[in-house]
Design an enzyme around this catalytic site. Structure first.
Site, PDB file in Angstrom:
ATOM      1  N   LYS A  39       0.835  -1.206   0.000  1.00 52.79           N
ATOM      2  CA  LYS A  39       0.000   0.000   0.000  1.00 52.79           C
ATOM      3  C   LYS A  39       0.870   1.257   0.000  1.00 52.79           C
ATOM      4  O   LYS A  39       0.667   2.170  -0.797  1.00 52.79           O
ATOM      5  CB  LYS A  39      -0.935   0.031   1.226  1.00 52.79           C
ATOM      6  CG  LYS A  39      -1.857  -1.182   1.342  1.00 52.79           C
ATOM      7  CD  LYS A  39      -2.773  -1.096   2.562  1.00 52.79           C
ATOM      8  CE  LYS A  39      -2.049  -1.091   3.889  1.00 52.79           C
ATOM      9  NZ  LYS A  39      -1.320  -2.353   4.191  1.00 52.79           N
ATOM     10  N   ARG A  72      -9.462   0.389   8.784  1.00 55.68           N
ATOM     11  CA  ARG A  72      -9.013  -0.983   9.048  1.00 55.68           C
ATOM     12  C   ARG A  72     -10.069  -1.789   9.785  1.00 55.68           C
ATOM     13  O   ARG A  72      -9.855  -2.971  10.053  1.00 55.68           O
ATOM     14  CB  ARG A  72      -7.760  -0.930   9.913  1.00 55.68           C
ATOM     15  CG  ARG A  72      -6.453  -0.995   9.137  1.00 55.68           C
ATOM     16  CD  ARG A  72      -5.316  -1.007  10.137  1.00 55.68           C
ATOM     17  NE  ARG A  72      -4.165  -1.706   9.667  1.00 55.68           N
ATOM     18  CZ  ARG A  72      -3.075  -1.100   9.172  1.00 55.68           C
ATOM     19  NH1 ARG A  72      -3.040   0.208   9.050  1.00 55.68           N
ATOM     20  NH2 ARG A  72      -2.045  -1.808   8.800  1.00 55.68           N
ATOM     21  N   ARG A  93      11.480  -5.904   5.101  1.00 56.15           N
ATOM     22  CA  ARG A  93      11.169  -4.472   4.927  1.00 56.15           C
ATOM     23  C   ARG A  93      12.114  -3.605   5.751  1.00 56.15           C
ATOM     24  O   ARG A  93      12.414  -3.903   6.896  1.00 56.15           O
ATOM     25  CB  ARG A  93       9.724  -4.188   5.341  1.00 56.15           C
ATOM     26  CG  ARG A  93       9.405  -2.680   5.351  1.00 56.15           C
ATOM     27  CD  ARG A  93       7.939  -2.380   5.251  1.00 56.15           C
ATOM     28  NE  ARG A  93       7.168  -2.789   6.405  1.00 56.15           N
ATOM     29  CZ  ARG A  93       5.840  -2.628   6.505  1.00 56.15           C
ATOM     30  NH1 ARG A  93       5.156  -2.067   5.514  1.00 56.15           N
ATOM     31  NH2 ARG A  93       5.207  -3.031   7.575  1.00 56.15           N
ATOM     32  N   ARG A 140      11.264  -1.925  11.321  1.00 54.35           N
ATOM     33  CA  ARG A 140      10.222  -1.539  12.270  1.00 54.35           C
ATOM     34  C   ARG A 140      10.100  -2.598  13.357  1.00 54.35           C
ATOM     35  O   ARG A 140      10.184  -3.783  13.067  1.00 54.35           O
ATOM     36  CB  ARG A 140       8.888  -1.393  11.530  1.00 54.35           C
ATOM     37  CG  ARG A 140       8.682  -0.012  10.957  1.00 54.35           C
ATOM     38  CD  ARG A 140       7.513   0.063  10.020  1.00 54.35           C
ATOM     39  NE  ARG A 140       6.287  -0.585  10.514  1.00 54.35           N
ATOM     40  CZ  ARG A 140       5.137  -0.589   9.856  1.00 54.35           C
ATOM     41  NH1 ARG A 140       5.037   0.031   8.699  1.00 54.35           N
ATOM     42  NH2 ARG A 140       4.089  -1.197  10.358  1.00 54.35           N
ATOM     43  N   ARG A 163      -0.355  -9.687  13.408  1.00 48.61           N
ATOM     44  CA  ARG A 163      -0.904  -8.641  12.538  1.00 48.61           C
ATOM     45  C   ARG A 163      -1.720  -9.242  11.404  1.00 48.61           C
ATOM     46  O   ARG A 163      -2.745  -8.692  11.007  1.00 48.61           O
ATOM     47  CB  ARG A 163       0.217  -7.758  11.995  1.00 48.61           C
ATOM     48  CG  ARG A 163       0.756  -6.825  13.078  1.00 48.61           C
ATOM     49  CD  ARG A 163       2.090  -6.241  12.707  1.00 48.61           C
ATOM     50  NE  ARG A 163       2.022  -5.351  11.590  1.00 48.61           N
ATOM     51  CZ  ARG A 163       3.061  -5.090  10.783  1.00 48.61           C
ATOM     52  NH1 ARG A 163       4.225  -5.654  11.006  1.00 48.61           N
ATOM     53  NH2 ARG A 163       2.925  -4.252   9.802  1.00 48.61           N
TER      54      ARG A 163
HETATM   55  P1  ADP Z   1       1.512  -1.701   7.526  1.00 51.19           P
HETATM   56  O1  ADP Z   1       2.401  -0.779   6.744  1.00 51.19           O
HETATM   57  O2  ADP Z   1       2.250  -2.920   7.899  1.00 51.19           O
HETATM   58  O3  ADP Z   1       0.201  -1.948   6.861  1.00 51.19           O
HETATM   59  P2  ADP Z   1       0.847   0.512   9.237  1.00 51.19           P
HETATM   60  O4  ADP Z   1       2.075   1.319   9.233  1.00 51.19           O
HETATM   61  O5  ADP Z   1      -0.271   0.951   8.374  1.00 51.19           O
HETATM   62  O6  ADP Z   1       1.218  -1.007   8.907  1.00 51.19           O
HETATM   63  O7  ADP Z   1       0.296   0.356  10.709  1.00 51.19           O
HETATM   64  C1  ADP Z   1       1.126  -0.026  11.772  1.00 51.19           C
HETATM   65  C2  ADP Z   1       0.324  -0.125  13.058  1.00 51.19           C
HETATM   66  O8  ADP Z   1      -0.279   1.143  13.348  1.00 51.19           O
HETATM   67  C3  ADP Z   1      -0.847  -1.097  13.024  1.00 51.19           C
HETATM   68  O9  ADP Z   1      -0.457  -2.434  13.296  1.00 51.19           O
HETATM   69  C4  ADP Z   1      -1.743  -0.515  14.130  1.00 51.19           C
HETATM   70  O10 ADP Z   1      -1.237  -0.824  15.420  1.00 51.19           O
HETATM   71  C5  ADP Z   1      -1.573   0.989  13.906  1.00 51.19           C
HETATM   72  N1  ADP Z   1      -2.570   1.507  12.936  1.00 51.19           N
HETATM   73  C6  ADP Z   1      -2.325   2.100  11.743  1.00 51.19           C
HETATM   74  N2  ADP Z   1      -3.474   2.420  11.114  1.00 51.19           N
HETATM   75  C7  ADP Z   1      -4.484   2.015  11.932  1.00 51.19           C
HETATM   76  C8  ADP Z   1      -5.909   2.040  11.838  1.00 51.19           C
HETATM   77  N3  ADP Z   1      -6.548   2.559  10.792  1.00 51.19           N
HETATM   78  N4  ADP Z   1      -6.615   1.520  12.888  1.00 51.19           N
HETATM   79  C9  ADP Z   1      -5.996   1.016  13.967  1.00 51.19           C
HETATM   80  N5  ADP Z   1      -4.667   0.936  14.110  1.00 51.19           N
HETATM   81  C10 ADP Z   1      -3.900   1.439  13.105  1.00 51.19           C
HETATM   82  P1  ADP Z   2       2.194  -1.818   3.187  1.00 49.37           P
HETATM   83  O1  ADP Z   2       2.235  -0.315   3.123  1.00 49.37           O
HETATM   84  O2  ADP Z   2       0.987  -2.398   2.527  1.00 49.37           O
HETATM   85  O3  ADP Z   2       2.425  -2.344   4.561  1.00 49.37           O
HETATM   86  P2  ADP Z   2       4.809  -1.662   1.856  1.00 49.37           P
HETATM   87  O4  ADP Z   2       4.559  -0.760   0.702  1.00 49.37           O
HETATM   88  O5  ADP Z   2       5.531  -1.124   3.031  1.00 49.37           O
HETATM   89  O6  ADP Z   2       3.413  -2.364   2.301  1.00 49.37           O
HETATM   90  O7  ADP Z   2       5.570  -2.961   1.304  1.00 49.37           O
HETATM   91  C1  ADP Z   2       5.976  -4.020   2.182  1.00 49.37           C
HETATM   92  C2  ADP Z   2       7.357  -4.525   1.780  1.00 49.37           C
HETATM   93  O8  ADP Z   2       7.283  -5.210   0.512  1.00 49.37           O
HETATM   94  C3  ADP Z   2       8.406  -3.423   1.598  1.00 49.37           C
HETATM   95  O9  ADP Z   2       9.643  -3.933   2.013  1.00 49.37           O
HETATM   96  C4  ADP Z   2       8.396  -3.160   0.078  1.00 49.37           C
HETATM   97  O10 ADP Z   2       9.653  -2.678  -0.388  1.00 49.37           O
HETATM   98  C5  ADP Z   2       8.082  -4.553  -0.469  1.00 49.37           C
HETATM   99  N1  ADP Z   2       7.274  -4.534  -1.706  1.00 49.37           N
HETATM  100  C6  ADP Z   2       6.313  -3.658  -2.077  1.00 49.37           C
HETATM  101  N2  ADP Z   2       5.758  -4.006  -3.263  1.00 49.37           N
HETATM  102  C7  ADP Z   2       6.386  -5.151  -3.647  1.00 49.37           C
HETATM  103  C8  ADP Z   2       6.264  -6.028  -4.795  1.00 49.37           C
HETATM  104  N3  ADP Z   2       5.377  -5.801  -5.764  1.00 49.37           N
HETATM  105  N4  ADP Z   2       7.086  -7.106  -4.827  1.00 49.37           N
HETATM  106  C9  ADP Z   2       7.974  -7.361  -3.844  1.00 49.37           C
HETATM  107  N5  ADP Z   2       8.134  -6.592  -2.755  1.00 49.37           N
HETATM  108  C10 ADP Z   2       7.350  -5.497  -2.656  1.00 49.37           C
END
Ligand code: ADP
Ligand code: ADP
Ligand code: ZN
Length: 210
Positions: A13, A88, A123, A156, A167
């Site tokens: 995302k 979420r 990541r 992270r 998660r």
């Molecule tokens: P990821 O990149 O792995 O999708 P995020 O950076 O979006 O994770 O979120 C990391 C953490 O922040 C989540 O596991 C949760 O604890 C909190 N968080 C982020 N967005 C939300 C949301 N919309 N509702 C509740 N918790 C959230």
């Molecule tokens: P989210 O925001 O949904 O948690 P991220 O954009 O942080 O996801 O991506 C999660 C991990 O996967 C990062 O280390 C990123 O560099 C990697 N990644 C993102 N898109 C791809 C893809 N199409 N193929 C392989 N790795 C990817």
């Protein structure tokens, strides 16, 4: 255009939002980044969120809804925005609806659990600007240095393997039902999220422009 990017943690995302927001000239709002910034600067909200985040659980709805309400009222959001990581839960989606915010498209980036686990373990994020890399799939030019700002790349806390399983479970239980919520509204577009990053961007933009 008001867009939601849906998908499991690690679905890509943030990676896609960073590319697409430049193309569409609209801001990305990442609740995860907002919470991590609050934590870094030691605000009360950040400290409250920390224990949930570290445990791989969701921060309470009223906290994130408050963050989003405030952010979406800013001037730069009036011409459209991309939401990354919000909503979420169903109550969060209902809160957007009751704020009178019209969502145009919801893009679900679909990635298997096995792929999620390998993505999150590799990541790395920039300490300074939050830019995201992967040790294998998307490495920086210089090891552990951000291509954009030369900041240090770190893992992270919640990307450690024990937390990742929790998660993913939270995602399946609390976030995945949003697919049904938005599909009923005719707004859901599913994009296959495995493969080349540029190809996924192309599919996402096609869905947005459809
Ligand atoms: P990821 O990149 O792995 O999708 P995020 O950076 O979006 O994770 O979120 C990391 C953490 O922040 C989540 O596991 C949760 O604890 C909190 N968080 C982020 N967005 C939300 C949301 N919309 N509702 C509740 N918790 C959230
Ligand atoms: P989210 O925001 O949904 O948690 P991220 O954009 O942080 O996801 O991506 C999660 C991990 O996967 C990062 O280390 C990123 O560099 C990697 N990644 C993102 N898109 C791809 C893809 N199409 N193929 C392989 N790795 C990817
Ligand atoms: Zn950086």
């Amino acid at each position: 255009m008001n867009i939601i990017l849906l998908g499991a943690p690690g679905a890509g995302k943030g990676t896609q939002a960073a590319i697409i927001c430049k193309r569409l000239q609209i801001p990305t709002i990442s609740t995860g980044n907002i919470i991590r910034a609050a934590l870094k600067s030691g605000t009360e909200m950040g400290l409250k969120a920390k224990s949930y985040m570290d445990a791989g659980r969701l921060v309470p709805d009223e906290v994130v809804i408050g963050i989003i309400k405030e952010r979406l009222s800013d001037d730069d959001c009036q011409g459209g925005f991309i939401l990354d990581g919000f909503p979420r839960t169903i109550p969060q989606a209902e809160a957007l609806d009751s704020m009178g915010i019209i969502i145009d498209k919801v893009i679900d980036i679909d990635v298997s659990d096995a792929e999620i686990i390998s993505r999150l373990s590799g990541r790395r994020v920039c300490e300074s600007c939050s830019d995201t890399y992967h040790v294998k799939y998307n490495p920086p030019v210089i090891e552990n240095k951000c291509d954009k700002c030369n900041g240090t790349l770190v893992q992270r806390r919640d990307d450690h393997p024990n937390t990742v399983k929790d998660r993913l479970q939270v995602y399946h239980e609390q976030t995945e039902p949003l697919k049904g919520y938005y599909s009923k509204q005719g707004k859901l577009f599913v994009v296959k999220g495995e493969g080349d990053i540029d190809e996924i961007t192309r599919l996402t933009l096609t869905a947005i422009e459809a």
